[in-house]
Design a protein around this motif. Sequence first.
Motif, mmCIF file in Angstrom:
data_model
loop_
_atom_site.group_PDB
_atom_site.id
_atom_site.type_symbol
_atom_site.label_atom_id
_atom_site.label_comp_id
_atom_site.label_asym_id
_atom_site.label_seq_id
_atom_site.Cartn_x
_atom_site.Cartn_y
_atom_site.Cartn_z
ATOM 1 N N ARG A 162 -2.133 -52.388 81.494
ATOM 2 C CA ARG A 162 -3.246 -52.952 80.726
ATOM 3 C C ARG A 162 -4.003 -51.869 79.954
ATOM 4 O O ARG A 162 -4.441 -52.099 78.831
ATOM 5 N N LYS B 57 -4.685 -57.076 89.693
ATOM 6 C CA LYS B 57 -5.090 -58.459 89.495
ATOM 7 C C LYS B 57 -4.022 -59.263 88.755
ATOM 8 O O LYS B 57 -3.923 -60.484 88.903
ATOM 9 N N ARG C 211 -3.833 -60.017 85.598
ATOM 10 C CA ARG C 211 -4.316 -60.852 84.507
ATOM 11 C C ARG C 211 -3.580 -60.511 83.214
ATOM 12 O O ARG C 211 -3.098 -59.399 83.047
#
Length: 332
Positions: A196, A316, A318
């Motif tokens: 990310r 996470k 995401r």
Amino acid sequence: MLQDLQDWRVEGALNPWRKPGRVGLSVVIPCYNEAPVIDALMARLMPVCEAASPGDYEIVLVNDGSSDATWALIAAHAARSAHVVGVDLARNHGHQLALTCGLQVCRGERVLVIDADLQDPPELLPEMMRLADEGADVVYGQRVVREGETMFKKATAAAFYRVLERLIDIDIPRDAGDFRLMTRPVVDTLNAMPERFRFVRGMVGWVGFRQVALPYKRDARFAGETHYPLRKMLALAFDAVTSFSVKPLRIASLFGALAGLAGFVMLGWVLSVWLTSGTVHGWTSMIAVVLILGSVQLLVLGVFGEYIGRMYIETKGRPMFVVRQVFRGDQA
């Protein structure tokens, strides 16, 4: 037509926003509050693309949560031309993630990455294509002159690249931004990388392939102000270092070792004075040492915290970005 993309997927599954098939050339442009330059950008870019890949190209404009008329202008250009694809992110995700979104949407066998501010001249595309025809997998622009930038910006940029090359183990060319032409295998490899906190130019250096520099003069910004103030430059620098190096952790450990050694030396000195029935003087110096050691400890904890925090966010799982809409003129 506007496509509802509420059923978006994370990269690695089907991307519902990517149209099937391939084109010869894609141009990916992240845009954030670029309303003053969109029309001028398209006026210069479209003839260059048509000459380089006649009728077989697309221009992917990614609106990174702009608060001005950027998206309206992108949609208008997409409505007028089947070669323009407008991508509207649900919020501002930052330049590197907007660029990542564009790389996942684009379909080109060759992909040009360029900023919207016209500091990087699109007229260099033919020369980049020629170098790619000669076997280069990546042709990156290397700035030899930077017009319209302050001495502070030039000095900090030069320092950044020189410090970075000492901290990381991969080859990231000096004075090279995201302005580059890449082949499809390079883009597919980048799209397969899941992290990310992305520093795209570093990721391109990491994947390897044959990379060739194209020196050029960088122009002043066409209009508006830079969207990379000092705060964002520092954040990008942290992303670059923490994404490609563990040396800050080793430096933190070194600081801790030196501080511990200094503490043992001072303890030996205090004991020797006490054993000889002397009086330990120097309350001020002792407090100074305590403050220095405390600062070193906080610095070490801060470095560890940066890495642990990024690991926490990565776990996470995401999605890197959320796409709200895609506007394709050929489907209107």
